[in-house]
Design a protein around this motif. Structure first.
Motif, short mmCIF file in Angstrom:
data_model
loop_
_atom_site.label_atom_id
_atom_site.label_comp_id
_atom_site.label_asym_id
_atom_site.label_seq_id
_atom_site.Cartn_x
_atom_site.Cartn_y
_atom_site.Cartn_z
N ARG A 103 -54.26 30.55 93.48
CA ARG A 103 -53.10 30.87 93.01
C ARG A 103 -51.80 30.74 93.64
O ARG A 103 -50.66 30.23 93.38
N ALA A 104 -51.83 31.24 94.86
CA ALA A 104 -50.75 30.98 95.83
C ALA A 104 -50.34 29.56 95.96
O ALA A 104 -49.17 29.33 96.05
N THR A 105 -51.08 28.78 96.08
CA THR A 105 -51.01 27.28 96.32
C THR A 105 -50.28 26.83 95.18
O THR A 105 -49.00 25.87 95.09
N GLY A 106 -50.69 27.02 94.15
CA GLY A 106 -50.02 26.67 92.83
C GLY A 106 -48.65 27.17 92.65
O GLY A 106 -47.70 26.36 92.07
N THR A 107 -48.41 28.49 92.98
CA THR A 107 -47.29 29.21 92.93
C THR A 107 -46.37 28.44 93.83
O THR A 107 -45.17 28.18 93.57
#
Length: 138
Positions: free
Chosen positions: A80-84
């Motif tokens: 999720r952090a990478t996508g964000t």
């Protein structure tokens, strides 16, 4: 007086034998208790080791499940952090590009395209100049 000495308990040979026999039995009981305790201690220790191994196996399974659960959650958070982060980076790029366009500053691709056009025009100009020069010589 001799009769009185014979009646004293310390002079009674049967009593002395009984006391000696009782002391021996107490001694033998003590040895037996010691041996029994030693045997029981060994079995008790072995049982404690066995129970400890069982507990370790149970807790190892629980700990491994918890570790796997935490690793899965960390993986989800990382994804999720990478996508964000990717979304944020793209949004930042778009905003900067928009601001540069509004200021009249062109993107690198546009400048490179203009440079290629200039090179083509220069080579065409040089070709025409060389043709004009050869026409004047004739």
């Amino acid at each position: 007086m001799s009769e009185e000495n014979d009646k004293k308990p310390e002079n009674d040979p049967q009593l002395a034998a009984k006391i000696k026999d009782s002391a021996r039995q107490i001694w033998l009981a003590g040895l037996g208790a010691y041996t029994k305790a030693e045997e029981d201690t060994g079995r008790f220790f072995d049982r404690l080791v066995q129970e400890g191994e069982q507990l370790e196996n149970k807790t190892r399974g629980v700990v491994e499940k918890q570790i796997k659960s935490v690793e899965d959650r960390v993986g989800d958070v990382k994804d999720r952090a990478t996508g964000t982060w990717d979304k944020l980076e793209n949004m930042f790029d778009e905003r900067v590009s928009g601001a540069l366009r509004r200021l009249g500053i062109h993107r690198r691709e546009e400048i490179e395209a203009l440079e290629r056009r200039i090179e083509i025009l220069e080579s065409e100009l040089n070709r025409r100049r060389s043709l004009e020069g050869s026409d004047e010589e004739e």
